[in-house]
Design an enzyme around this catalytic site. Structure first.
Site, mmCIF file in Angstrom:
data_model
loop_
_atom_site.group_PDB
_atom_site.id
_atom_site.type_symbol
_atom_site.label_atom_id
_atom_site.label_comp_id
_atom_site.label_asym_id
_atom_site.label_seq_id
_atom_site.Cartn_x
_atom_site.Cartn_y
_atom_site.Cartn_z
ATOM 1 N N ARG A 16 77.140 -42.514 53.573
ATOM 2 C CA ARG A 16 77.659 -43.328 52.462
ATOM 3 C C ARG A 16 76.991 -43.041 51.120
ATOM 4 N NH1 ARG A 16 77.493 -49.319 53.581
ATOM 5 N NH2 ARG A 16 76.194 -48.939 55.397
ATOM 6 N N GLN A 80 64.746 -34.386 65.503
ATOM 7 C CA GLN A 80 65.713 -35.004 66.420
ATOM 8 C C GLN A 80 67.054 -34.338 66.183
ATOM 9 O OE1 GLN A 80 67.192 -38.876 65.524
ATOM 10 N NE2 GLN A 80 67.802 -39.320 67.616
ATOM 11 N N SER A 107 61.591 -47.361 59.317
ATOM 12 C CA SER A 107 62.715 -46.486 58.969
ATOM 13 C C SER A 107 62.491 -45.883 57.594
ATOM 14 C CB SER A 107 64.033 -47.277 58.946
ATOM 15 O OG SER A 107 64.367 -47.657 60.248
ATOM 16 N N ASP A 109 64.495 -45.215 55.374
ATOM 17 C CA ASP A 109 65.374 -45.730 54.316
ATOM 18 C C ASP A 109 65.119 -47.210 54.015
ATOM 19 O OD1 ASP A 109 66.349 -46.702 56.705
ATOM 20 O OD2 ASP A 109 68.418 -46.043 56.400
ATOM 21 N N GLU A 158 73.105 -55.587 69.994
ATOM 22 C CA GLU A 158 73.728 -54.959 68.824
ATOM 23 C C GLU A 158 75.065 -55.637 68.518
ATOM 24 O OE1 GLU A 158 72.225 -52.615 66.824
ATOM 25 O OE2 GLU A 158 70.583 -53.258 68.111
ATOM 26 N N ALA A 388 54.399 -32.294 6.037
ATOM 27 C CA ALA A 388 55.733 -32.309 6.637
ATOM 28 C C ALA A 388 56.222 -30.887 6.866
ATOM 29 C CB ALA A 388 56.699 -33.049 5.723
ATOM 30 N N ARG A 448 52.325 -17.327 -0.472
ATOM 31 C CA ARG A 448 53.785 -17.393 -0.558
ATOM 32 C C ARG A 448 54.225 -16.560 -1.754
ATOM 33 N NH1 ARG A 448 53.024 -23.384 -2.545
ATOM 34 N NH2 ARG A 448 53.000 -23.035 -4.800
HETATM 35 C C1 UD1 Z 1 69.268 -50.716 63.878
HETATM 36 C C2 UD1 Z 1 69.010 -51.637 65.059
HETATM 37 C C3 UD1 Z 1 69.530 -53.036 64.742
HETATM 38 C C4 UD1 Z 1 68.888 -53.556 63.459
HETATM 39 C C5 UD1 Z 1 69.127 -52.568 62.333
HETATM 40 C C6 UD1 Z 1 68.376 -52.986 61.107
HETATM 41 C C7 UD1 Z 1 69.168 -50.159 66.966
HETATM 42 C C8 UD1 Z 1 69.989 -49.722 68.129
HETATM 43 N N1 UD1 Z 1 69.681 -51.105 66.218
HETATM 44 O O1 UD1 Z 1 70.652 -50.662 63.652
HETATM 45 O O2 UD1 Z 1 69.238 -53.914 65.811
HETATM 46 O O3 UD1 Z 1 69.428 -54.833 63.134
HETATM 47 O O4 UD1 Z 1 68.653 -51.268 62.715
HETATM 48 O O5 UD1 Z 1 68.752 -52.160 60.038
HETATM 49 O O6 UD1 Z 1 68.058 -49.670 66.780
HETATM 50 N N2 UD1 Z 1 68.032 -42.933 62.985
HETATM 51 C C9 UD1 Z 1 67.542 -41.752 63.444
HETATM 52 N N3 UD1 Z 1 68.134 -41.142 64.496
HETATM 53 C C10 UD1 Z 1 69.204 -41.688 65.116
HETATM 54 C C11 UD1 Z 1 69.707 -42.907 64.656
HETATM 55 C C12 UD1 Z 1 69.103 -43.515 63.582
HETATM 56 O O7 UD1 Z 1 66.574 -41.220 62.887
HETATM 57 O O8 UD1 Z 1 69.670 -41.086 66.066
HETATM 58 C C13 UD1 Z 1 67.389 -43.574 61.855
HETATM 59 C C14 UD1 Z 1 68.324 -43.782 60.690
HETATM 60 O O9 UD1 Z 1 68.280 -42.666 59.829
HETATM 61 C C15 UD1 Z 1 67.736 -45.017 60.039
HETATM 62 C C16 UD1 Z 1 67.165 -45.790 61.216
HETATM 63 O O10 UD1 Z 1 67.001 -44.857 62.244
HETATM 64 O O11 UD1 Z 1 66.695 -44.685 59.162
HETATM 65 C C17 UD1 Z 1 68.037 -46.943 61.655
HETATM 66 O O12 UD1 Z 1 69.313 -46.437 61.997
HETATM 67 P P1 UD1 Z 1 70.631 -47.216 61.610
HETATM 68 O O13 UD1 Z 1 71.779 -46.450 62.115
HETATM 69 O O14 UD1 Z 1 70.590 -47.587 60.173
HETATM 70 O O15 UD1 Z 1 70.415 -48.558 62.397
HETATM 71 P P2 UD1 Z 1 71.429 -49.265 63.346
HETATM 72 O O16 UD1 Z 1 71.563 -48.472 64.593
HETATM 73 O O17 UD1 Z 1 72.637 -49.579 62.598
#
Ligand code: UD1
Ligand code: CA
Length: 466
Positions: A16, A80, A107, A109, A158, A388, A448
């Site tokens: 996004r 990963q 995380s 982000d 979830e 100047a 000059r």
């Molecule tokens: C996750 C949680 C959810 C929580 C939410 C808060 C799980 C299954 N769910 O949701 O309970 O409320 O965060 O924001 O954990 N990432 C990886 N590799 C992957 C998947 C994700 O590195 O395979 C990273 C993403 O880049 C991100 C973070 O993990 O930085 C969280 O992933 P995101 O998809 O945002 O979280 P959800 O699964 O939606």
């Protein structure tokens, strides 16, 4: 004290953002999102910090490695590939995680989590329990719900897997947990992807903890900013504003007078003395210090500079010290529309006026360059007046050379000082001079063309058309 090992999930795509740049490298307050998280790990005095990369892995790893600082936890990168969920992400870190620590999962982000919040979470874990950071949301759509039995958490469900009754729960998992490493590893080995998204959910470890009789506790906070993630340019901008407002408030609590906290940007560290005033739309970057009574006019950009007490920086001034730094002395006046570049060192009471550029130059007390001038690679004595339009010709196309202007020299307007050259103390340089040789102290030096006047000069006239 149990050692802390931080795991930062940063492999996701960030679709996004609609950007070629990996999401976690977008900047908040001047630093990549994931750098904020790494810095938080450092604030926890973590033993190690494992960053899980995937999308844009090379770029993310290079950016973090370039910023690695002494005293910070040892940075490790784990790839990963492909991304099969948060549980799968943390599984990749297992081989590099020691068994004896507490793992804090963050995380890349989610940039604004405070170290004291994580300390509380770590205390709750205490090397024994599974501790989850949670928050109540009025609209919990999309988040994992915290299913409780009293104090104890029973499960995280979830959103896509939740029943109607579970979707009514407003307490959600923030994505942040603290967990004993040995337990974490055992639980990760038991994950499967039989769920609505076909992903390996990290959140499924809660049910294994419950089954193993390990207490699962929630540390609930009210401050949504600390758990806010960035998924879109709009969210990034909103988080930036909220963060800037917090920084502005903190400075105002220290007594700094900001004309408008909504029009203030700090992308680094700002130290202020008493009675500092900052007008609207100023940006501060890197390390900046403002002494007592400093006044900063509207629309200034100031980076890596130290500005001493009583100095006034007038509007639209750009100061960037980069690595060398810039210093502005007590009571100096700078701008409007001035530019101070790396290595500009202005003494007390120096005046730098509009459209004057100073680079790698020292100006002693009371020296003035008020209009349209360039001072590069120069040493300027006390009380020098630099006219100047005058410039130092400091670059011969291959090398830079120094110009020395001794005390009390008066450089007229529109002079070119061809370096290397020294102007002797108290001397005067006539306007329009191109100075290529050293000038004696106390002398008037003029270089000059001589003025010539031809009497009764007839201008050309237009020929009549045939
Ligand atoms: C996750 C949680 C959810 C929580 C939410 C808060 C799980 C299954 N769910 O949701 O309970 O409320 O965060 O924001 O954990 N990432 C990886 N590799 C992957 C998947 C994700 O590195 O395979 C990273 C993403 O880049 C991100 C973070 O993990 O930085 C969280 O992933 P995101 O998809 O945002 O979280 P959800 O699964 O939606
Ligand atoms: Ca997801």
């Amino acid at each position: 004290m149990t050692a802390i090992d931080v795991v930062i999930m940063a492999a996701g795509m960030g679709t996004r953002m609609k950007s070629r740049r990996p999401k976690v490298l977008h900047r908040l307050a001047g630093r990549p999102l994931v750098q904020h998280v790494v810095d938080t790990a450092a604030a926890l005095a973590a033993r190690s910090c494992v960053v899980i990369t995937g999308h844009g892995a090379e770029q993310v790893e290079a950016a973090l490695a370039a910023n690695a600082s002494a005293g910070a936890p040892a940075l490790q990168f784990v790839r990963q590939q492909p991304q099969l969920g948060t549980g799968h992400a943390v599984q990749q870190a297992v081989p590099v995680l020691p068994d004896d620590g507490i793992v804090v999962v963050l995380s890349g982000d989610v940039p604004l989590t405070q170290a004291d919040t994580l300390q509380a979470l770590i205390a709750l874990c205490a090397g024994q329990r599974l501790a989850l950071l949670t928050i109540d949301f009025a609209d919990p759509t999309g988040y994992g719900r915290i299913v409780r039995a009293g104090d104890r958490v029973q499960a995280i469900v979830e959103h896509k897997d939740a029943s109607e009754a579970q979707r009514a729960i407003r307490e959600v998992y923030s994505g942040i947990m603290a967990v004993p490493a040995r337990r974490l590893k055992a639980w990760l080995a038991r994950l499967d992807n039989r769920n609505a998204q076909g992903e390996y959910y990290l959140t499924d470890i809660v049910k294994f903890a419950v089954a193993d009789g390990v207490p699962v506790l929630a540390h609930q906070i009210a401050d949504a900013l600390q758990v806010a993630g960035v998924n879109s340019p709009l969210q990034l901008a909103e988080l930036e504003r909220a963060h800037q407002l917090r920084q502005a408030r903190r400075l105002m609590e220290q007594g700094v007078r900001l004309a408008d906290p909504a029009r203030f940007d700090l992308r680094g560290e700002l130290a202020c003395g008493q009675d500092v005033e900052i007008d609207v739309n100023c940006v501060f970057e890197g390390r900046v210090s403002l002494g007592e009574g400093v006044s900063i006019g509207a629309n200034c950009v100031i980076a890596n500079a130290s500005i001493a007490a009583g100095a006034v920086i007038h509007p639209f001034t750009h100061i960037d010290g980069e690595q060398l730094g810039v210093s502005v002395g007590e009571g100096a006046l700078v701008g409007p529309f001035a530019r101070l570049r790396p290595g500009a060192r202005l003494g007390a009471e120096v005046h730098i006026g509009n459209f004057v550029e100073v680079k790698n130059a020292t100006l002693a007390r009371g020296a003035k360059a008020n209009h349209l001038a360039y001072l590069g690679d120069a040493t300027v004595g006390e009380r020098v007046n630099y006219g100047a339009g005058s410039i130092t010709a400091n670059y011969d196309g291959a090398n830079k050379h120094r110009t020395v202007i001794e005390a009390d020299v008066h450089v007229g307007s529109n002079c070119v000082l061809v370096a290397p050259v020294t102007l002797g103390a108290g001397g005067t340089v006539g306007a329009g001079s191109t100075i290529t040789k050293d000038t004696p102290a106390g002398a008037l030096s003029v270089a000059r063309g001589k003025q010539l006047s031809i009497a009764n000069w007839q201008r050309p006239t237009k020929k009549a058309k045939a």
